[in-house]
Design a protein around this motif. Sequence first.
Motif, PDB file in Angstrom:
ATOM      1  N   VAL A 101       0.837  -1.205   0.000  1.00 36.59           N
ATOM      2  CA  VAL A 101       0.000   0.000   0.000  1.00 36.59           C
ATOM      3  C   VAL A 101       0.872   1.256   0.000  1.00 36.59           C
ATOM      4  N   VAL A 146      -0.728  11.155   7.457  1.00 40.72           N
ATOM      5  CA  VAL A 146      -1.850  11.147   8.396  1.00 40.72           C
ATOM      6  C   VAL A 146      -2.080   9.702   8.844  1.00 40.72           C
ATOM      7  N   GLN A 150       1.087   0.854  10.527  1.00 41.08           N
ATOM      8  CA  GLN A 150       1.975  -0.005   9.734  1.00 41.08           C
ATOM      9  C   GLN A 150       2.274   0.580   8.352  1.00 41.08           C
ATOM     10  N   ILE A 151       1.229   1.044   7.672  1.00 42.54           N
ATOM     11  CA  ILE A 151       1.423   1.538   6.301  1.00 42.54           C
ATOM     12  C   ILE A 151       2.045   2.929   6.317  1.00 42.54           C
ATOM     13  N   GLY A 152       1.494   3.802   7.162  1.00 35.67           N
ATOM     14  CA  GLY A 152       1.996   5.176   7.220  1.00 35.67           C
ATOM     15  C   GLY A 152       3.467   5.238   7.596  1.00 35.67           C
ATOM     16  N   ASP A 170      -0.926  11.730  14.392  1.00 35.76           N
ATOM     17  CA  ASP A 170      -1.486  10.450  14.828  1.00 35.76           C
ATOM     18  C   ASP A 170      -1.813  10.586  16.312  1.00 35.76           C
ATOM     19  N   PRO A 171      -3.009  10.176  16.739  1.00 34.26           N
ATOM     20  CA  PRO A 171      -3.310  10.260  18.181  1.00 34.26           C
ATOM     21  C   PRO A 171      -2.386   9.374  19.019  1.00 34.26           C
ATOM     22  N   HIS A 197      -3.304   7.696   5.805  1.00 31.47           N
ATOM     23  CA  HIS A 197      -3.072   6.300   6.189  1.00 31.47           C
ATOM     24  C   HIS A 197      -3.739   5.963   7.515  1.00 31.47           C
ATOM     25  N   CYS A 198      -4.843   6.665   7.818  1.00 33.79           N
ATOM     26  CA  CYS A 198      -5.572   6.380   9.056  1.00 33.79           C
ATOM     27  C   CYS A 198      -6.850   5.611   8.687  1.00 33.79           C
ATOM     28  N   PRO A 199      -7.432   4.911   9.647  1.00 38.15           N
ATOM     29  CA  PRO A 199      -8.657   4.159   9.337  1.00 38.15           C
ATOM     30  C   PRO A 199      -9.866   5.083   9.187  1.00 38.15           C
ATOM     31  N   THR A 204     -13.048  10.087  11.722  1.00 40.16           N
ATOM     32  CA  THR A 204     -12.240  10.466  10.555  1.00 40.16           C
ATOM     33  C   THR A 204     -13.080  10.616   9.275  1.00 40.16           C
ATOM     34  N   ARG A 227      -9.241   4.874   2.896  1.00 39.69           N
ATOM     35  CA  ARG A 227     -10.658   4.574   2.686  1.00 39.69           C
ATOM     36  C   ARG A 227     -11.315   5.816   2.096  1.00 39.69           C
ATOM     37  N   ALA A 290      -4.175  -0.934  -4.249  1.00 42.56           N
ATOM     38  CA  ALA A 290      -2.911  -0.691  -3.531  1.00 42.56           C
ATOM     39  C   ALA A 290      -2.399  -1.955  -2.842  1.00 42.56           C
ATOM     40  N   PHE A 291      -3.330  -2.774  -2.346  1.00 38.72           N
ATOM     41  CA  PHE A 291      -2.923  -3.995  -1.623  1.00 38.72           C
ATOM     42  C   PHE A 291      -2.425  -5.086  -2.565  1.00 38.72           C
TER      43      PHE A 291
HETATM   44  P1  NAI Z   1      -2.855   0.786  11.404  1.00 41.48           P
HETATM   45  O1  NAI Z   1      -3.974   0.471  12.333  1.00 41.48           O
HETATM   46  O2  NAI Z   1      -1.557   0.072  11.558  1.00 41.48           O
HETATM   47  O3  NAI Z   1      -2.545   2.365  11.453  1.00 41.48           O
HETATM   48  C1  NAI Z   1      -3.528   3.355  11.431  1.00 41.48           C
HETATM   49  C2  NAI Z   1      -2.982   4.527  12.203  1.00 41.48           C
HETATM   50  O4  NAI Z   1      -3.885   5.631  12.058  1.00 41.48           O
HETATM   51  C3  NAI Z   1      -2.844   4.257  13.710  1.00 41.48           C
HETATM   52  O5  NAI Z   1      -1.535   4.576  14.139  1.00 41.48           O
HETATM   53  C4  NAI Z   1      -3.884   5.174  14.332  1.00 41.48           C
HETATM   54  O6  NAI Z   1      -3.501   5.656  15.619  1.00 41.48           O
HETATM   55  C5  NAI Z   1      -3.923   6.297  13.295  1.00 41.48           C
HETATM   56  N1  NAI Z   1      -5.086   7.164  13.386  1.00 41.48           N
HETATM   57  C6  NAI Z   1      -6.339   6.878  13.839  1.00 41.48           C
HETATM   58  N2  NAI Z   1      -7.114   7.980  13.758  1.00 41.48           N
HETATM   59  C7  NAI Z   1      -6.336   8.978  13.272  1.00 41.48           C
HETATM   60  C8  NAI Z   1      -6.566  10.340  12.962  1.00 41.48           C
HETATM   61  N3  NAI Z   1      -7.766  10.918  13.174  1.00 41.48           N
HETATM   62  N4  NAI Z   1      -5.545  11.070  12.472  1.00 41.48           N
HETATM   63  C9  NAI Z   1      -4.331  10.516  12.275  1.00 41.48           C
HETATM   64  N5  NAI Z   1      -4.061   9.219  12.541  1.00 41.48           N
HETATM   65  C10 NAI Z   1      -5.048   8.469  13.025  1.00 41.48           C
HETATM   66  O7  NAI Z   1      -3.444   0.578   9.958  1.00 41.48           O
HETATM   67  P2  NAI Z   1      -2.643   0.297   8.602  1.00 41.48           P
HETATM   68  O8  NAI Z   1      -2.416  -1.172   8.458  1.00 41.48           O
HETATM   69  O9  NAI Z   1      -1.485   1.199   8.506  1.00 41.48           O
HETATM   70  O10 NAI Z   1      -3.734   0.708   7.523  1.00 41.48           O
HETATM   71  C11 NAI Z   1      -4.169   2.040   7.388  1.00 41.48           C
HETATM   72  C12 NAI Z   1      -5.412   2.062   6.518  1.00 41.48           C
HETATM   73  O11 NAI Z   1      -5.061   1.696   5.191  1.00 41.48           O
HETATM   74  C13 NAI Z   1      -6.492   1.016   6.925  1.00 41.48           C
HETATM   75  O12 NAI Z   1      -7.356   1.544   7.894  1.00 41.48           O
HETATM   76  C14 NAI Z   1      -7.190   0.737   5.650  1.00 41.48           C
HETATM   77  O13 NAI Z   1      -8.347   1.547   5.607  1.00 41.48           O
HETATM   78  C15 NAI Z   1      -6.214   1.186   4.562  1.00 41.48           C
HETATM   79  N6  NAI Z   1      -5.834   0.102   3.664  1.00 41.48           N
HETATM   80  C16 NAI Z   1      -6.009   0.270   2.316  1.00 41.48           C
HETATM   81  C17 NAI Z   1      -5.647  -0.720   1.427  1.00 41.48           C
HETATM   82  C18 NAI Z   1      -5.784  -0.539  -0.063  1.00 41.48           C
HETATM   83  O14 NAI Z   1      -5.638  -1.525  -0.806  1.00 41.48           O
HETATM   84  N7  NAI Z   1      -6.034   0.649  -0.566  1.00 41.48           N
HETATM   85  C19 NAI Z   1      -5.108  -2.000   1.921  1.00 41.48           C
HETATM   86  C20 NAI Z   1      -4.900  -2.043   3.353  1.00 41.48           C
HETATM   87  C21 NAI Z   1      -5.277  -1.035   4.191  1.00 41.48           C
END
Ligand code: NAI
Length: 323
Positions: A101, A146, A150-152, A170-171, A197-199, A204, A227, A290-291
Motif C-alpha cells: 500500500v 496522516v 503499519q502503512i503510514g 497520529d493520536p 493512512h488512518c482508518p 475520521t 478509505r 494498492a494492496f
Molecule cells: P494501522 O492500524 O496500523 O494504522 C492506522 C494509524 O492511524 C494508527 O496509528 C492510528 O492511531 C492512526 N489514526 C487513527 N485515527 C487517526 C486520525 N484521526 N488522524 C491521524 N491518525 C489516526 O493501519 P494500517 O495497516 O497502517 O492501515 C491504514 C489504513 O489503510 C487502513 O485503515 C485501511 O483503511 C487502509 N488500507 C487500504 C488498502 C488498499 O488496498 N487501498 C489495503 C490495506 C489497508
Amino acid sequence: MRTAFFSARRDEQPFYQGSSHPITFFETSLSAATAKLATDYPAVCLFVNDNANAEAIAALAAGGTKFIALRSAGFNHVDLQAAAHHGMVVGRVPAYSPYAVAEHAVALILALNRKLVRANARVHENNFLLDGLMGFDIHGRTVGVVGTGQIGSVFAGIMRGFGCRVLATDPFPQANLAVEYVSWQDLLTSSDIISLHCPLTPQTYHLVDDAAVDAMKPGAMLINTSRGGLVDALAAIRGLKTGQLGYLGLDVYEEEAGMFFADLSGSVLQDDVFARLLTLPNVLITGHQAFYTRQALENIASTTLQNITDFEATGSCTHLVKL
Ligand code: NAI
C-alpha cells in the motif's frame, strides 16, 4: 469449516487451493439480499466492499453463520454491534503487506507529479512534445503523513529516502519513528504532499472537507489509499477547480462499492461526482489496487485460513476484531 467466500475474484482463488476448509466461491458481494447463499455455512469470508450491515448479519445468523473471516485489515464495512448481538466472531488480517500500500501511494505521487499517464499516451501518438509535462523535484518537499501505523510508517520511511521533510499526525505517535509529529492544522498548512493512512471511523469521516482543503498549501497534492470516506469528494473537486488542490491521487472512493472490482465497461457511469473527477487532468484514480501484490495475496490467504482454523478449534482467533 465450510466457508462461503463472497466477492471472490478468479485471481485470488488459487491462493486458497489445498486448504483443509471446504470453500465455496461466490463472485457476488455480500448484502442482505445475497446472505442466503451462506445458509449452512458456519463461516463467511468477506472483502472490503461486502456490506455486512445489521440486516445482512441477521440473515447470516439465521443461516447458521458463526464466524466472519475478513480478507482485509479494515473492518468499517461490518456492523460489529450486530455481529456481537448475534454472537458472531469477526477475524481480520491486520497486516499483510504495508509495503504494497505504501509503495502504491508513492506510485500515485510519482505518476501525478511527472504526468506519466498523459506522457505515455502522448508517446503512443507519436507526440514527443514536453508541453504540460513539467513536474517538481520531490527531494526537499514537505510530506504530511496522516496516521503512522503499519502503512503510514513504511510510507514515511520511503519519503525520507526521497529527501523529504516528513511531518505526521497520529493520536498515538510512535516514539522511534523519524518524523516530526505536528497538529492536523500544521500538517495541512505545511505539507506539499499529504497522504492519508488512518482508518475510516466516525471521527475520521470526511477528515478532508472544505475547511481542510482551504487550509492546505495552495497547489498541494492529496493522496488517499486508505478509505474513500476520509475525503469529501465534492470538497476535493471544489479545491481542484480553483487550483487550491493541485493534484489528487485516489485508490479508494467513498462510493466505490458496486463499482470497483467489476467490469462495467459496457454500462453507463452512474456516479456524477466520480465522472467529474475523471474529467480533471490532475486527478489519478486506481480501483482499490494498492494492496494487490503477490506477497500481499499470499499473506492474506494464509492469515485468513489460519483465522478460520483457529475459530474452528477454539471459538476465537488471534486476529479478533473487538467491538
Ligand atoms: P494501522 O492500524 O496500523 O494504522 C492506522 C494509524 O492511524 C494508527 O496509528 C492510528 O492511531 C492512526 N489514526 C487513527 N485515527 C487517526 C486520525 N484521526 N488522524 C491521524 N491518525 C489516526 O493501519 P494500517 O495497516 O497502517 O492501515 C491504514 C489504513 O489503510 C487502513 O485503515 C485501511 O483503511 C487502509 N488500507 C487500504 C488498502 C488498499 O488496498 N487501498 C489495503 C490495506 C489497508
